[in-house]
Enzyme design. Structure first.
Site, PDB file in Angstrom:
ATOM      1  NE  ARG A  21      -3.933  13.295  14.619  1.00  0.00           N
ATOM      2  CZ  ARG A  21      -3.156  13.965  13.778  1.00  0.00           C
ATOM      3  NH1 ARG A  21      -2.222  13.318  13.077  1.00  0.00           N
ATOM      4  NH2 ARG A  21      -3.299  15.245  13.607  1.00  0.00           N
ATOM      5  CE  LYS A  28      -6.699   9.215   7.140  1.00  0.00           C
ATOM      6  NZ  LYS A  28      -5.470   9.821   7.682  1.00  0.00           N
ATOM      7  CB  THR A  87       3.649   3.603   2.830  1.00  0.00           C
ATOM      8  OG1 THR A  87       5.000   3.819   3.272  1.00  0.00           O
ATOM      9  CG2 THR A  87       2.744   4.577   3.578  1.00  0.00           C
ATOM     10  CG  ASN A 231      -3.486  12.883   9.196  1.00  0.00           C
ATOM     11  OD1 ASN A 231      -3.440  11.768   8.699  1.00  0.00           O
ATOM     12  ND2 ASN A 231      -2.687  13.864   8.811  1.00  0.00           N
TER      13      ASN A 231
HETATM   14  C1  UD1 Z   1       3.922   9.134   5.049  1.00  0.00           C
HETATM   15  C2  UD1 Z   1       5.370   9.084   4.541  1.00  0.00           C
HETATM   16  C3  UD1 Z   1       6.074  10.393   4.871  1.00  0.00           C
HETATM   17  C4  UD1 Z   1       5.298  11.547   4.253  1.00  0.00           C
HETATM   18  C5  UD1 Z   1       3.836  11.524   4.718  1.00  0.00           C
HETATM   19  C6  UD1 Z   1       3.038  12.556   3.970  1.00  0.00           C
HETATM   20  C7  UD1 Z   1       6.069   6.756   4.697  1.00  0.00           C
HETATM   21  C8  UD1 Z   1       6.834   5.747   5.468  1.00  0.00           C
HETATM   22  N1  UD1 Z   1       6.053   7.972   5.183  1.00  0.00           N
HETATM   23  O1  UD1 Z   1       3.998   9.222   6.459  1.00  0.00           O
HETATM   24  O2  UD1 Z   1       7.385  10.396   4.356  1.00  0.00           O
HETATM   25  O3  UD1 Z   1       5.914  12.792   4.625  1.00  0.00           O
HETATM   26  O4  UD1 Z   1       3.256  10.242   4.460  1.00  0.00           O
HETATM   27  O5  UD1 Z   1       1.749  12.626   4.486  1.00  0.00           O
HETATM   28  O6  UD1 Z   1       5.536   6.428   3.653  1.00  0.00           O
HETATM   29  N2  UD1 Z   1      -1.314   3.281   4.532  1.00  0.00           N
HETATM   30  C9  UD1 Z   1      -1.753   2.042   4.132  1.00  0.00           C
HETATM   31  N3  UD1 Z   1      -1.223   0.941   4.722  1.00  0.00           N
HETATM   32  C10 UD1 Z   1      -0.267   1.025   5.679  1.00  0.00           C
HETATM   33  C11 UD1 Z   1       0.175   2.314   6.073  1.00  0.00           C
HETATM   34  C12 UD1 Z   1      -0.363   3.421   5.471  1.00  0.00           C
HETATM   35  O7  UD1 Z   1      -2.620   1.913   3.265  1.00  0.00           O
HETATM   36  O8  UD1 Z   1       0.159  -0.031   6.161  1.00  0.00           O
HETATM   37  C13 UD1 Z   1      -1.894   4.475   3.882  1.00  0.00           C
HETATM   38  C14 UD1 Z   1      -2.649   5.336   4.863  1.00  0.00           C
HETATM   39  O9  UD1 Z   1      -4.025   4.987   4.868  1.00  0.00           O
HETATM   40  C15 UD1 Z   1      -2.429   6.733   4.308  1.00  0.00           C
HETATM   41  C16 UD1 Z   1      -1.084   6.644   3.630  1.00  0.00           C
HETATM   42  O10 UD1 Z   1      -0.829   5.264   3.418  1.00  0.00           O
HETATM   43  O11 UD1 Z   1      -3.381   7.060   3.314  1.00  0.00           O
HETATM   44  C17 UD1 Z   1       0.029   7.259   4.456  1.00  0.00           C
HETATM   45  O12 UD1 Z   1       0.128   6.576   5.671  1.00  0.00           O
HETATM   46  P1  UD1 Z   1       0.447   7.336   7.029  1.00  0.00           P
HETATM   47  O13 UD1 Z   1       0.520   6.354   8.135  1.00  0.00           O
HETATM   48  O14 UD1 Z   1      -0.454   8.479   7.199  1.00  0.00           O
HETATM   49  O15 UD1 Z   1       1.941   7.852   6.718  1.00  0.00           O
HETATM   50  P2  UD1 Z   1       2.700   9.019   7.426  1.00  0.00           P
HETATM   51  O16 UD1 Z   1       3.225   8.517   8.721  1.00  0.00           O
HETATM   52  O17 UD1 Z   1       1.875  10.225   7.447  1.00  0.00           O
HETATM   53 CA    CA Z   2      -0.578  10.806   7.216  1.00  0.00          CA
END
Ligand code: UD1
Ligand code: CA
Length: 454
Positions: A21, A28, A87, A231
């Site tokens: 986004r 990012k 995550t 985001n």
């Molecule tokens: C996540 C949480 C959610 C919380 C929210 C807060 C999980 C499953 N969910 O959701 O409960 O309310 O954050 O903002 O954890 N990332 C990686 N590798 C991955 C996926 C993500 O490094 O494979 C990093 C992203 O770059 C980011 C962070 O982890 O910095 C969070 O990932 P994002 O996809 O934004 O999680 P949300 O869906 O927002």
């Molecule tokens: Ca997020």
């Protein structure tokens, strides 16, 4: 801060996500808030715990993230997450680097720049086996929901996509920050599945799994403002505004005068001593220190520089990396200083460029002076002694030196060293032609008249 690192704490910063986004070619976490990439804010929060180890998980744009992180903190390790499978999967990529570590691990996000040191310290100090940072959301939106039991302990986290209506009604949300022992993470990370609405390995399943095995999970709460994640460009701009508002308030509270606070832009690492005065529209890049009592007038750009007590800078001055201003130095309008040391009491009042130079104490640099430091291929140094007087419009063709107490004549092009107490003159001798100006003017006027007739 203790001299020894905190052997009981390690930090993992998740920074592999694409951030689609943002609509950007830049990962990012490299977008800046307060002149520093967002991941730098997470690293600063991590540093406040003085951890034994810090690991950044990189994926999208990993090369660029690795370079930027290396510059911000060369001790940080990088774990590579080739595919962003969630995550939980991201943390799993970092755990092998902690195979010999048995203390607490705290997981931060690289795109969440405002988590405070106090909040992290509270999480580390908590006695539960897993501690999650939660917040009461004004609009819970799509955050994961924290389901608590009758004791207020954390029963489990449910992601928005997987939640039923009753769970979605919960306002206590997951910030994403989690603390648990390395041993506990090792035990449960392999048990994470991806049978959920996103098909991802959720880190948020860890508390529920740990609890089912008899461990205690708890929630520490913080103000929603700390958990702001970025985001989109709109959120990036909001984050910048929040950051600046905080820094301005902190500066004022610390005894610094900001004549127009809303127009001053600070960097994450800006240091200003008390009783310093900062005028309107001053922009701080990274790496600036201003000692107490110095004054920066309006419209200055400062980066990587040090301004000592009693110095005055600007208006409209630019101090670039390596500018070192001693006590009571005066740098005036339209002066640029780069990689140069100005000793006590030096005066550079107007329209000057000083690059790769050292100016001895109490020397005066006349208006329009330029250190010609670049020959098109290499940079060269200019050395000026103490109590020297550089005449206006002097070109100092480096490498060159001007001794203590020496002078240069106005308009000189100085290509040879000027010894101490000497006058260096490097300009054409003046010649006056009596009456010539008058004759030229007359001739020009007649020319104009005769043209008008055609
Ligand atoms: C996540 C949480 C959610 C919380 C929210 C807060 C999980 C499953 N969910 O959701 O409960 O309310 O954050 O903002 O954890 N990332 C990686 N590798 C991955 C996926 C993500 O490094 O494979 C990093 C992203 O770059 C980011 C962070 O982890 O910095 C969070 O990932 P994002 O996809 O934004 O999680 P949300 O869906 O927002
Ligand atoms: Ca997020």
């Amino acid at each position: 801060m203790p001299d020894q690192p905190n052997h009981d704490v390690a930090v993992i910063i998740l920074a592999a996500g694409q951030g689609s986004r943002m609509k950007s070619d830049l990962p990012k976490v490299l977008h800046k808030v307060g002149a520093v990439p967002m991941v730098g804010h997470a690293l600063a929060a991590a540093r406040s715990l003085d951890p034994a180890r810090t690991i950044v998980v990189a994926g999208h744009g990993a090369e660029l993230v690795m370079q930027a992180v290396g510059k911000l903190d060369p001790d940080v390790q990088i774990a590579h997450q080739a595919e962003q499978l969630g995550t939980g999967h991201a943390v799993a990529q970092a755990l092998p680097m902690l195979s010999d570590f048995n203390g607490k691990v705290i997981v931060l996000y690289g795109d969440t720049p405002f988590i405070s040191e106090d909040t992290l310290a509270q999480m580390i100090a908590h006695t539960a086996d897993v501690v999650v940072l939660g917040f009461e959301a004004a609009d819970p939106g799509r955050y994961g929901r924290l389901v608590t039991d009758e004791n207020g302990d954390l029963a489990r986290i449910v992601e928005f996509k997987d939640a039923d209506e009753a769970t979605r009604a919960i306002r206590l949300c997951n910030s994403g920050v989690m603390a648990a022992s390395a041993g506990l993470l090792r035990e449960f990370i392999g048990a994470l599945g991806n049978d959920n609405a996103s098909g991802e390995y959720y880190l948020t399943d860890i508390p529920g799994l740990a609890r089912a095995a008899g461990h205690r999970a708890a929630v520490v709460t913080c103000d929603e403002a700390e958990t702001l994640g970025v985001n989109s460009r709109v959120e990036l701009a909001q984050a910048e505004a929040i950051f600046q508002a905080r820094r301005r308030a902190e500066m004022l509270a610390d005894g610094i005068t900001l004549t127009a606070p809303d127009t001053v832009w600070f960097a994450l690492d800006t240091h200003v001593g008390r009783d310093a005065v900062i005028g309107p529209n001053v922009i701080f890049g990274p790496g600036v220190t201003i000692e107490s009592g110095a004054e920066v007038l309006g419209f200055c750009h400062l980066e990587g520089c040090h301004i000592s007590s009693g110095a005055t800078v600007g208006p409209f001055a630019r101090l670039r990396p390596g500018a070192e201003l001693g006590g009571n130095v005066h740098v005036g309008n339209f002066v640029e200083v780069k990689n140069s040391v100005l000793d006590e009491g030096v005066k550079v009042g107007h329209l000057t460029y000083l690059g790769d130079a050292h100016i001895g104490e109490h020397s005066n640099i006349g208006a329009g002076t330029i250190t010609c430091n670049y020959d098109g291929v290499m940079k060269h140094r200019t050395e000026i002694g103490a109590n020297a007087f550089i005449g206006s419009d002097t070109m100092l063709v480096a490498p060159v030196s001007v001794g203590d107490g020496a002078m240069t004549g106005s308009g000189s092009v100085i290509t040879m060293d000027v010894p101490a107490d000497a006058l260096g003159l490097g300009r054409a001798r003046q010649a006056n032609k009596p009456g010539l100006a008058k004759r030229i003017m007359q001739a020009l006027r007649e020319q104009k008249k005769s043209r008008g007739k055609h």
